[in-house]
Design a protein around this motif. Structure first.
Motif, PDB file in Angstrom:
ATOM      1  N   GLY A   8     -25.176  57.899 -77.121  1.00  0.00           N
ATOM      2  CA  GLY A   8     -25.184  56.503 -76.722  1.00  0.00           C
ATOM      3  C   GLY A   8     -24.025  55.688 -77.242  1.00  0.00           C
ATOM      4  O   GLY A   8     -23.893  54.511 -76.907  1.00  0.00           O
ATOM      5  N   VAL A   9     -23.153  56.304 -78.063  1.00  0.00           N
ATOM      6  CA  VAL A   9     -21.959  55.624 -78.565  1.00  0.00           C
ATOM      7  C   VAL A   9     -20.739  56.290 -77.944  1.00  0.00           C
ATOM      8  O   VAL A   9     -20.637  57.522 -77.905  1.00  0.00           O
ATOM      9  CB  VAL A   9     -21.872  55.682 -80.102  1.00  0.00           C
ATOM     10  N   TYR A  10     -19.805  55.460 -77.460  1.00  0.00           N
ATOM     11  CA  TYR A  10     -18.633  55.959 -76.749  1.00  0.00           C
ATOM     12  C   TYR A  10     -17.824  56.919 -77.621  1.00  0.00           C
ATOM     13  O   TYR A  10     -17.473  56.586 -78.763  1.00  0.00           O
ATOM     14  CB  TYR A  10     -17.755  54.783 -76.333  1.00  0.00           C
ATOM     15  N   ARG A  63     -26.242  50.205 -82.057  1.00  0.00           N
ATOM     16  CA  ARG A  63     -26.003  51.594 -82.455  1.00  0.00           C
ATOM     17  C   ARG A  63     -24.535  51.823 -82.769  1.00  0.00           C
ATOM     18  O   ARG A  63     -24.192  52.530 -83.729  1.00  0.00           O
ATOM     19  CB  ARG A  63     -26.462  52.543 -81.338  1.00  0.00           C
ATOM     20  N   ALA A  64     -23.642  51.219 -81.982  1.00  0.00           N
ATOM     21  CA  ALA A  64     -22.208  51.363 -82.259  1.00  0.00           C
ATOM     22  C   ALA A  64     -21.834  50.705 -83.583  1.00  0.00           C
ATOM     23  O   ALA A  64     -21.049  51.263 -84.360  1.00  0.00           O
ATOM     24  CB  ALA A  64     -21.396  50.754 -81.113  1.00  0.00           C
ATOM     25  N   VAL A  65     -22.385  49.531 -83.856  1.00  0.00           N
ATOM     26  CA  VAL A  65     -22.088  48.845 -85.117  1.00  0.00           C
ATOM     27  C   VAL A  65     -22.535  49.699 -86.304  1.00  0.00           C
ATOM     28  O   VAL A  65     -21.804  49.856 -87.293  1.00  0.00           O
ATOM     29  CB  VAL A  65     -22.758  47.456 -85.150  1.00  0.00           C
ATOM     30  N   ALA A  66     -23.718  50.269 -86.215  1.00  0.00           N
ATOM     31  CA  ALA A  66     -24.212  51.134 -87.289  1.00  0.00           C
ATOM     32  C   ALA A  66     -23.340  52.373 -87.439  1.00  0.00           C
ATOM     33  O   ALA A  66     -23.054  52.820 -88.560  1.00  0.00           O
ATOM     34  CB  ALA A  66     -25.663  51.529 -87.010  1.00  0.00           C
ATOM     35  N   THR A  67     -22.897  52.920 -86.311  1.00  0.00           N
ATOM     36  CA  THR A  67     -22.035  54.109 -86.348  1.00  0.00           C
ATOM     37  C   THR A  67     -20.691  53.790 -86.994  1.00  0.00           C
ATOM     38  O   THR A  67     -20.192  54.552 -87.828  1.00  0.00           O
ATOM     39  CB  THR A  67     -21.825  54.642 -84.919  1.00  0.00           C
ATOM     40  N   ALA A 118     -25.615  53.519 -72.784  1.00  0.00           N
ATOM     41  CA  ALA A 118     -24.262  54.043 -72.961  1.00  0.00           C
ATOM     42  C   ALA A 118     -23.299  53.548 -71.894  1.00  0.00           C
ATOM     43  O   ALA A 118     -22.102  53.386 -72.165  1.00  0.00           O
ATOM     44  CB  ALA A 118     -24.307  55.570 -72.966  1.00  0.00           C
ATOM     45  N   ALA A 119     -23.790  53.293 -70.673  1.00  0.00           N
ATOM     46  CA  ALA A 119     -22.904  52.892 -69.578  1.00  0.00           C
ATOM     47  C   ALA A 119     -22.199  51.570 -69.851  1.00  0.00           C
ATOM     48  O   ALA A 119     -21.149  51.284 -69.250  1.00  0.00           O
ATOM     49  CB  ALA A 119     -23.687  52.802 -68.275  1.00  0.00           C
ATOM     50  N   LEU A 120     -22.723  50.768 -70.758  1.00  0.00           N
ATOM     51  CA  LEU A 120     -22.057  49.513 -71.110  1.00  0.00           C
ATOM     52  C   LEU A 120     -20.665  49.755 -71.693  1.00  0.00           C
ATOM     53  O   LEU A 120     -19.824  48.863 -71.684  1.00  0.00           O
ATOM     54  CB  LEU A 120     -22.892  48.727 -72.126  1.00  0.00           C
ATOM     55  N   ALA A 121     -20.433  50.967 -72.196  1.00  0.00           N
ATOM     56  CA  ALA A 121     -19.139  51.287 -72.793  1.00  0.00           C
ATOM     57  C   ALA A 121     -18.066  51.560 -71.746  1.00  0.00           C
ATOM     58  O   ALA A 121     -16.883  51.608 -72.090  1.00  0.00           O
ATOM     59  CB  ALA A 121     -19.257  52.503 -73.726  1.00  0.00           C
ATOM     60  N   TRP A 122     -18.463  51.748 -70.474  1.00  0.00           N
ATOM     61  CA  TRP A 122     -17.431  52.015 -69.458  1.00  0.00           C
ATOM     62  C   TRP A 122     -17.612  51.222 -68.163  1.00  0.00           C
ATOM     63  O   TRP A 122     -16.645  50.869 -67.515  1.00  0.00           O
ATOM     64  CB  TRP A 122     -17.335  53.508 -69.150  1.00  0.00           C
TER      65      TRP A 122
END
Length: 218
Positions: A8-10, A63-67, A118-122
């Motif tokens: 779920g993270v780019y 999730r990206a911020v945590a990653t 995840a699609a929000l990343a592209w």
């Protein structure tokens, strides 16, 4: 660079590498204030932090911020993390360098608007500029005098439009880097759509990635 990347993270790809290479060419030091938008795994933010710069990274995805936080700790780099929509979490702040690897993949004009996950990343709307245009219109206002914006995108999302918007915001602009690469999974899945819309030639399965550099003043 070793990075943690949960589902779920780019995933860092050619666009990440191209943008990071441009960051390494900027004259950053311990007094430089850097903002990394759409940070994903934090790869570009970590690249900037290695110069000693004061780095803030923002992403809409929790999730990206945590990653990105985990990856910064993994590499012993200090990065301030914020969750939110582009500049919204940082009212009144100014930066010497802003980097962005936003969504830029065109979507079906007859399909649904970009949703969640995840699609929000592209996914970036029918012309691929849903987020790019917002960055071009808002980021110049948070650049310090002499500040730099580095934004990476596919040529399929209209590099001339990015240059025109940044010039309209009084930034001196140039294409700082280019790179051709084969379509990844998302682009390949939409190749037939792109052919139908005339975005690519029949059988074309490569895209040009471009980093646009804009400078305020000086």
């Amino acid at each position: 660079m070793l990075l943690i990347r949960p589902p779920g993270v780019y995933a860092p790809q050619g666009d990440t590498e191209l943008l990071a290479a441009c960051v390494r060419r900027e004259p950053l030091d311990g007094s430089s204030r850097v903002l990394d938008l759409c940070t994903g795994t934090g790869a570009v933010a970590i690249t900037a932090a290695r110069s000693g710069a004061l780095v803030t990274a923002v992403d809409l995805s929790a999730r990206a911020v945590a990653t990105a936080w985990c990856n910064a700790r993994l590499h012993h780099d200090r990065v301030r993390l914020r969750r939110g929509d582009l500049l919204a979490p940082l009212p009144g702040e100014r930066f010497d360098l802003v980097t962005a690897n936003p969504p830029y993949v065109p979507t079906d004009p007859d399909g649904a608007a970009p949703g969640r996950g995840a699609a929000l990343a592209w996914d970036a709307g029918p012309d691929g500029r849903l987020v790019l245009d917002r960055i071009c219109r808002t980021v110049p206002g948070v650049l310090a005098e002499g500040g730099v914006l580095l934004v990476v995108q596919s040529a399929l999302a209209g590099v001339p439009a990015t240059l025109a918007l940044l010039r309209a915001a009084a930034l001196r602009t140039e294409v700082a880097a280019r790179r051709w690469q084969p379509f990844g999974p998302v682009m390949t899945a939409r190749a037939a759509l792109f052919e139908r819309l005339g975005v690519i030639r029949p059988g074309e399965r490569e895209e040009e990635l471009v980093v646009v550099r804009g400078v305020r003043g000086r």
